[in-house]
Design an enzyme around this catalytic site. Structure first.
Site, mmCIF file in Angstrom:
data_model
loop_
_atom_site.group_PDB
_atom_site.id
_atom_site.type_symbol
_atom_site.label_atom_id
_atom_site.label_comp_id
_atom_site.label_asym_id
_atom_site.label_seq_id
_atom_site.Cartn_x
_atom_site.Cartn_y
_atom_site.Cartn_z
ATOM 1 N N SER A 194 0.836 -1.200 0.000
ATOM 2 C CA SER A 194 0.000 0.000 0.000
ATOM 3 C C SER A 194 0.874 1.255 0.000
ATOM 4 O O SER A 194 1.661 1.458 -0.917
ATOM 5 C CB SER A 194 -0.974 -0.046 1.188
ATOM 6 O OG SER A 194 -1.997 0.910 1.045
ATOM 7 N N GLU A 320 -9.461 -5.296 -3.724
ATOM 8 C CA GLU A 320 -8.771 -4.307 -2.894
ATOM 9 C C GLU A 320 -9.695 -3.350 -2.139
ATOM 10 O O GLU A 320 -9.613 -3.184 -0.928
ATOM 11 C CB GLU A 320 -7.846 -3.454 -3.782
ATOM 12 C CG GLU A 320 -6.683 -4.178 -4.419
ATOM 13 C CD GLU A 320 -5.484 -4.298 -3.513
ATOM 14 O OE1 GLU A 320 -5.580 -3.939 -2.320
ATOM 15 O OE2 GLU A 320 -4.433 -4.761 -3.994
ATOM 16 N N HIS A 419 -7.866 -5.517 0.481
ATOM 17 C CA HIS A 419 -6.610 -4.823 0.754
ATOM 18 C C HIS A 419 -6.030 -5.335 2.071
ATOM 19 O O HIS A 419 -6.751 -5.449 3.060
ATOM 20 C CB HIS A 419 -6.895 -3.327 0.849
ATOM 21 C CG HIS A 419 -5.717 -2.424 0.748
ATOM 22 N ND1 HIS A 419 -4.914 -2.365 -0.376
ATOM 23 C CD2 HIS A 419 -5.187 -1.517 1.626
ATOM 24 C CE1 HIS A 419 -3.968 -1.457 -0.188
ATOM 25 N NE2 HIS A 419 -4.106 -0.945 1.029
#
Length: 484
Positions: A194, A320, A419
């Site tokens: 990320s 995600e 995610h």
């Protein structure tokens, strides 16, 4: 552990004593820069003064001051452990035999995510001991300043991309010290997830740090988010100062350094609320274009060949954006018209209609919230990763692309492969997520998948290749490896 087991090593600033944990030796909480307190708050990182006695490195240092993560419902809650003093530290995990046989191991310097607002390299989520032992590599994690302490844009007081400056300093620490831990400073892979992936790419694209990086591992990077424009960053900084009650004409640096850090965090939270908009995942402060660490756009740096010759492993999870929107009633209650309105504000009416219809056609039973979330998955995370992959592979560079597909069998929030889902699999830290819905029902099969995923990453860190995995070719979806 035997009485002769070596756990004390030299660094440039003093000796540190680690602890043996299974087949790895862990050295936690090693300062790589002076504490960013007093006159060093909102200032570029400075050298640590060092120490004379052997420093105990059994425990991680404190996190950088921060509010709770907005992904707590996905990953689980953390007990606050922050303190400005002593927060700029690295954690080194090395195979036990690396301190005995004298052979230099490849190094992975890995950055945590957290939206440039939260996170810590010292958290048990990112404990690198299992990965180091599995792959016979040296794993380093590190803290960097986040939120206003790391990304407030006030260049007139020396505050500009301080988080990236911290990261560059930690990279230099690795170059200078990692040989003492059995690592090879000539073979350093920089990676992260990320915001950590975003940061890794910035380091590789910056001429000041590019030469120290051998390979890249980029997990779920929000590459749809361009660096913040300096003008916008300055406006947000002005709004932040107003919330703090720091008037124009004041000695801004002195005022900011005098305030309790809790007040700085509170004002940042209020600024975040003021700027919040449905579907917007960007924080108020993040890397600024033209400031240290970001001298040019990603597109320009890639066109200039900044990544040429550096093998790349890059990927995303399948779903995600559910992490950002599954618990947001503004998104879950969207109608088709409202979803199109939000997308129009982001990308324009025609593009919004086109992309929404494309996803709706693929998933005819999906709700407007599910379609909107899928659009955001592509726009914020997947498309940028594939664009980078296509460019890199087209230049003849070794490129591996993955998609992490594992979704928990018990999934009441319909997160899917969301995610952060791959993190416990990479580090074999399943037990550090006791209340996370991303691991509901995880067992032996999940641990086997984690070993498969971690082994592939470790092979890449070691040799720049991955067994049984065809390198990616431009627009070759069949060469994307699926895990799960």
């Amino acid at each position: 552990m035997t009485g002769s087991e070596q756990t004390v090593v030299d660094t440039y600033r003093g000796k540190v004593r680690g602890i043996v944990e299974g087949e790895a030796v862990s050295f936690r909480g090693i300062p790589y820069a002076a504490s960013p307190v007093g006159e060093l708050r909102f200032a570029p990182p400075q050298p640590h003064p060092g120490w004379t006695d052997v420093r105990d490195a059994a425990q991680a240092g404190p996190s950088v001051p921060q509010a709770a993560s907005r992904l707590e419902k996905v990953q689980g809650q953390r007990v606050p452990d922050w303190n400005e003093d002593g927060s700029l530290t690295v954690n080194v995990f090395t195979p036990r035999r690396a301190l005995k046989d004298g052979a230099a191991r490849p190094v992975l310097l890995w950055w945590h995510g957290g939206g440039f607002t939260s996170g810590s390299g010292g958290w048990d989520w990112y404990d690198g001991g299992h990965l180091a032992a599995l792959g016979d590599i040296v794993v380093v994690t590190a803290n960097y300043r986040v939120g206003p302490l790391g990304y407030l844009y006030l260049p007139q007081i020396g505050a500009a991309n301080l988080g990236p400056q911290d990261q560059a300093t930690a990279l230099r620490w690795v170059q200078d010290n990692i040989a003492s831990f059995g690592g090879d400073p000539r073979t350093v892979t920089v990676g992260g997830q990320s915001a950590g992936a975003y940061s890794s790419l910035m380091l590789a694209l910056d001429p000041a740090t590019n030469g120290s990086i051998t390979r890249l591992v980029l997990q779920s990077g929000p590459f749809g988010l361009n660096p913040q424009d300096a003008h916008q960053a300055a406006e947000n900084a002005d709004a932040y100062l107003r919330l703090l009650g720091i008037r124009a004409g004041a000695d801004t640096a002195k005022a900011l350094r005098a305030l309790p850090v809790e007040q700085l965090l509170d004002a940042y939270g209020r600024l975040s609320a003021q700027l919040a908009a449905p579907g917007n995942a960007a924080p108020p402060m993040y890397p600024v274009l033209g400031a240290p660490g970001a001298p040019r756009t990603r597109q320009q740096a890639l066109a200039d060949g900044a990544l040429e010759g550096k093998p790349l492993l890059i990927g995303t999870t399948r779903d995600e954006a559910t992490a950002f929107f599954a618990f947001d009633p503004r998104i879950q209650n969207l109608t088709t018209a409202a979803a199109l309105d939000v997308l129009t504000a982001q990308i324009g009416r025609q593009a919004a209609q086109d992309v929404y219809q494309r996803h709706a056609t693929r998933r005819p039973q999906a709700t407007p919230a599910e379609i909107f979330t899928a659009v955001q998955t592509d726009g914020l995370l997947r498309n940028g990763s594939l664009q980078i992959s296509d460019h890199h592979a087209a230049g003849g560079n070794t490129t591996y692309v993955y998609q992490f597909d594992y979704a928990p069998a018990e999934d009441p929030y319909s997160l899917g492969a969301t995610h952060c889902a791959e993190l416990p699999f990479l580090f074999n830290t399943f037990d550090a997520y006791p209340h996370s819905p991303i691991l509901a029902g995880a067992g032996g099969a999940q641990r086997a998948l984690g070993r498969e995923f971690a082994t592939s990453v470790a092979q890449f860190v070691t040799a720049g290749t991955a067994d049984d995995w065809l390198p990616y070719a431009p627009a070759a979806g069949a060469r994307i490896r699926h895990f799960g």
